[in-house]
Design an enzyme around this catalytic site. Structure first.
Site, PDB file in Angstrom:
ATOM      1  N   ARG A 115       0.756  -1.209  -0.190  1.00 27.95           N
ATOM      2  CA  ARG A 115      -0.041   0.034  -0.032  1.00 27.95           C
ATOM      3  C   ARG A 115       0.670   1.132  -0.187  1.00 27.95           C
ATOM      4  O   ARG A 115       0.712   2.192   0.966  1.00 27.95           O
ATOM      5  CB  ARG A 115      -0.897   0.170   1.227  1.00 27.95           C
ATOM      6  N   ARG A 119      -4.959   5.732   0.852  1.00 28.46           N
ATOM      7  CA  ARG A 119      -5.861   6.540   1.493  1.00 28.46           C
ATOM      8  C   ARG A 119      -5.118   7.674   2.382  1.00 28.46           C
ATOM      9  O   ARG A 119      -5.575   8.731   2.807  1.00 28.46           O
ATOM     10  CB  ARG A 119      -6.759   6.071   2.148  1.00 28.46           C
ATOM     11  N   ARG A 131      -9.865   9.039  -6.048  1.00 27.09           N
ATOM     12  CA  ARG A 131     -10.915   7.897  -5.705  1.00 27.09           C
ATOM     13  C   ARG A 131     -12.239   8.555  -5.887  1.00 27.09           C
ATOM     14  O   ARG A 131     -13.291   7.794  -6.126  1.00 27.09           O
ATOM     15  CB  ARG A 131     -10.549   7.433  -4.388  1.00 27.09           C
ATOM     16  N   ASP A 135      -5.633  -5.005  -6.854  1.00 30.57           N
ATOM     17  CA  ASP A 135      -5.769  -5.593  -5.540  1.00 30.57           C
ATOM     18  C   ASP A 135      -5.704  -7.252  -5.852  1.00 30.57           C
ATOM     19  O   ASP A 135      -5.979  -7.575  -6.879  1.00 30.57           O
ATOM     20  CB  ASP A 135      -7.328  -5.481  -5.093  1.00 30.57           C
ATOM     21  N   TYR A 176     -10.365 -15.108   1.329  1.00 28.13           N
ATOM     22  CA  TYR A 176     -11.406 -14.141   1.142  1.00 28.13           C
ATOM     23  C   TYR A 176     -12.711 -15.040   0.602  1.00 28.13           C
ATOM     24  O   TYR A 176     -13.953 -14.450   0.711  1.00 28.13           O
ATOM     25  CB  TYR A 176     -10.954 -12.970   0.437  1.00 28.13           C
TER      26      TYR A 176
HETATM   27  O1  CP3 Z   1       0.299   0.492  -3.403  1.00 28.86           O
HETATM   28  C1  CP3 Z   1       0.189  -0.570  -3.314  1.00 28.86           C
HETATM   29  O2  CP3 Z   1       0.590  -1.321  -2.364  1.00 28.86           O
HETATM   30  C2  CP3 Z   1      -0.639  -1.277  -4.377  1.00 28.86           C
HETATM   31  C3  CP3 Z   1      -1.921  -1.656  -4.227  1.00 28.86           C
HETATM   32  C4  CP3 Z   1      -2.519  -2.822  -3.370  1.00 28.86           C
HETATM   33  C5  CP3 Z   1      -3.715  -2.556  -2.889  1.00 28.86           C
HETATM   34  N1  CP3 Z   1      -3.955  -3.915  -2.222  1.00 28.86           N
HETATM   35  C6  CP3 Z   1      -4.714  -1.546  -2.994  1.00 28.86           C
HETATM   36  C7  CP3 Z   1      -5.741  -1.300  -1.972  1.00 28.86           C
HETATM   37  C8  CP3 Z   1      -1.869  -3.945  -2.921  1.00 28.86           C
HETATM   38  C9  CP3 Z   1      -0.459  -4.454  -3.249  1.00 28.86           C
HETATM   39  C10 CP3 Z   1      -2.869  -4.681  -2.178  1.00 28.86           C
HETATM   40  C11 CP3 Z   1      -2.760  -6.056  -1.640  1.00 28.86           C
HETATM   41  C12 CP3 Z   1      -3.828  -6.470  -0.788  1.00 28.86           C
HETATM   42  N2  CP3 Z   1      -5.064  -6.491  -0.890  1.00 28.86           N
HETATM   43  C13 CP3 Z   1      -3.528  -7.487   0.145  1.00 28.86           C
HETATM   44  C14 CP3 Z   1      -2.189  -8.081   0.425  1.00 28.86           C
HETATM   45  C15 CP3 Z   1      -1.318  -7.262   1.499  1.00 28.86           C
HETATM   46  C16 CP3 Z   1      -1.860  -7.035   2.972  1.00 28.86           C
HETATM   47  O3  CP3 Z   1      -2.485  -5.905   3.231  1.00 28.86           O
HETATM   48  O4  CP3 Z   1      -2.183  -7.883   3.478  1.00 28.86           O
HETATM   49  C17 CP3 Z   1      -5.041  -7.886   0.814  1.00 28.86           C
HETATM   50  C18 CP3 Z   1      -5.231  -8.740   2.046  1.00 28.86           C
HETATM   51  C19 CP3 Z   1      -5.814  -7.067   0.041  1.00 28.86           C
HETATM   52  C20 CP3 Z   1      -7.384  -7.211   0.260  1.00 28.86           C
HETATM   53  C21 CP3 Z   1      -7.870  -5.934   0.516  1.00 28.86           C
HETATM   54  N3  CP3 Z   1      -7.903  -4.688  -0.138  1.00 28.86           N
HETATM   55  C22 CP3 Z   1      -8.198  -5.445   1.806  1.00 28.86           C
HETATM   56  C23 CP3 Z   1      -8.414  -6.226   2.938  1.00 28.86           C
HETATM   57  C24 CP3 Z   1      -8.778  -4.019   1.658  1.00 28.86           C
HETATM   58  C25 CP3 Z   1      -9.308  -2.943   2.541  1.00 28.86           C
HETATM   59  C26 CP3 Z   1      -8.427  -2.510   3.429  1.00 28.86           C
HETATM   60  C27 CP3 Z   1      -8.655  -1.532   4.170  1.00 28.86           C
HETATM   61  O5  CP3 Z   1      -7.812  -0.766   4.814  1.00 28.86           O
HETATM   62  O6  CP3 Z   1      -9.817  -0.788   4.015  1.00 28.86           O
HETATM   63  C28 CP3 Z   1      -8.389  -3.649   0.400  1.00 28.86           C
HETATM   64  C29 CP3 Z   1      -8.758  -2.275  -0.320  1.00 28.86           C
HETATM   65  C30 CP3 Z   1      -7.639  -1.727  -0.894  1.00 28.86           C
HETATM   66  N4  CP3 Z   1      -6.577  -2.362  -1.618  1.00 28.86           N
HETATM   67  C31 CP3 Z   1      -7.294  -0.281  -0.656  1.00 28.86           C
HETATM   68  C32 CP3 Z   1      -6.129   0.055  -1.405  1.00 28.86           C
HETATM   69  C33 CP3 Z   1      -5.218   1.131  -1.744  1.00 28.86           C
HETATM   70  C34 CP3 Z   1      -7.961   0.767   0.138  1.00 28.86           C
HETATM   71  C35 CP3 Z   1      -9.093   1.127  -0.891  1.00 28.86           C
HETATM   72  C36 CP3 Z   1      -9.632   2.374  -1.042  1.00 28.86           C
HETATM   73  O7  CP3 Z   1     -10.691   2.788  -0.161  1.00 28.86           O
HETATM   74  O8  CP3 Z   1      -9.401   3.292  -1.786  1.00 28.86           O
END
Ligand code: CP3
Length: 325
Positions: free
Chosen positions: A2, A6, A15, A52, A128
């Protein structure tokens, strides 16, 4: 980890116009911009594709949506009958916008910035798919995997080739390094860890390497504790990402002789900032810089993190690098 997201006001603004997170992930112009935003601020050595891990279940035809304040919500798959609904043959076509994002991002990046492609590991994506959302204790997926391993194997057997093909396609389009996120590997122990974490990961890494022997693969078995050693030894990965529960000294003594170590600044400490952040960053650098090492966080950056704290860390890491080379 990430890098984008955000905690950056410019990301929140981008977004705003696309409330549906998956639609955002399938819009190359938006994903490229989101991936470039942290680069402008921090000049890291690598950029990660903006996407994602849950585009895979979405591409398989499972219902996936992201709810504000909750995170991902999926219509759970819990039996061999449910598996029949998954549409394996259409996944790569569905994910074409991701490959277009890789192409455009690759073209936009300076040559000295590496492009990281990624996917979730089969176990973590299955978490998931079966549990339906984050924050579950994993009892549903564990029950299926442990009590009916032959049925659960069928889900893993869908995810392994799909994930392998997906990553090979990212490489064809410009990804230079691959990360496999195994965020829920900490749920399993002993032979279950071997069967559901190590074995599928080894198959994916071998599949990637067959066509791309020089592309490094970094595995991130979050929460794996001591089992990180056998993961590093047996999956074929080149790099091992460590979470913040692993001490840098333990990683130096137990992992760095096996693989490049990547990690592991605590995301809470990054959010808090101040002297503790500086001390911890320096401690990680001093402990791990004697061997193969990539500085990173131990888990995703928290939305409340002040971007200035990230700038401070980047300055310390670069200063240390120049001092030691
Ligand atoms: O910049 C980066 O790192 C690249 C993008 C990236 C995202 N997700 C964007 C994202 C990457 C590499 C991921 C991986 C991801 N996604 C994982 C593995 C890494 C980890 O964190 O354990 C997992 C488990 C996910 C699944 C996922 N996606 C979850 C659980 C969530 C909710 C997280 C939250 O804090 O609300 C997401 C959403 C997500 N993926 C966001 C981003 C930037 C937030 C989305 C938003 O509201 O804009």
């Amino acid at each position: 980890m990430r890098q984008a997201g955000r905690y950056l006001p410019e990301y929140r603004k981008l977004r705003e116009d696309t409330p549906n997170f998956l639609s955002f992930c399938y819009s190359p112009a938006l994903t490229v911009e989101a991936a470039l935003q942290p680069l402008r601020r921090f000049q890291p050595d690598a950029a990660i594709l903006f996407s994602d891990i849950l585009v895979i279940p979405d591409g398989l035809g499972q219902s996936v949506r992201f709810e504000g304040g909750v995170g991902p919500v999926l219509e759970p798959i819990r039996s061999e009958t449910d598996l029949k609904q998954l549409q394996v043959s259409k996944v790569l076509d569905h994910l074409e916008p991701v490959f277009e994002s890789v192409r455009q991002l690759s073209a936009a990046l300076p040559h000295n910035v590496a492009l990281i492609g990624f996917a979730g590991s089969p176990w973590t994506v299955a978490y998931y798919m079966v549990e339906g959302r984050s924050g579950q204790d994993g009892s549903t997926i564990k029950k299926w995997a442990i009590e009916e391993p032959d049925g659960f194997q069928k889900l893993i057997d869908i995810l392994v080739p799909v994930t392998t093909d997906y990553l090979i396609e990212q490489i064809k389009n410009g990804a230079e390094t691959i990360q496999l996120f195994d965020s829920w590997s900490g749920l399993l122990e002993a032979e279950h860890f071997d069967r559901w974490i190590i074995q599928p990961t080894r198959e994916i890494v071998a599949g990637i390497k067959q066509h791309n022997p020089d592309v490094p693969v970094i595995g991130f078995p979050r929460g794996a504790g001591d089992q990180t050693i056998k993961y590093a030894e047996n999956t074929g990965v080149d790099g091992i990402g460590i979470d913040s529960d692993i001490s840098p000294a333990w990683a130096r003594d137990n992992l760095q002789g096996l693989k490049t170590v990547q990690g592991n600044l605590d995301n809470q400490i990054l959010r808090e900032g101040g002297k503790k952040l500086e001390d911890e960053t320096i401690n990680i650098l001093q402990t791990l810089s004697g061997g193969p090492f990539i500085f990173n966080l131990g888990h995703g950056i928290l939305p409340e993190t002040p971007p200035d704290n990230v700038i401070r860390v980047a300055e310390i890491v670069r200063g240390h690098h120049h001092a030691s080379t």
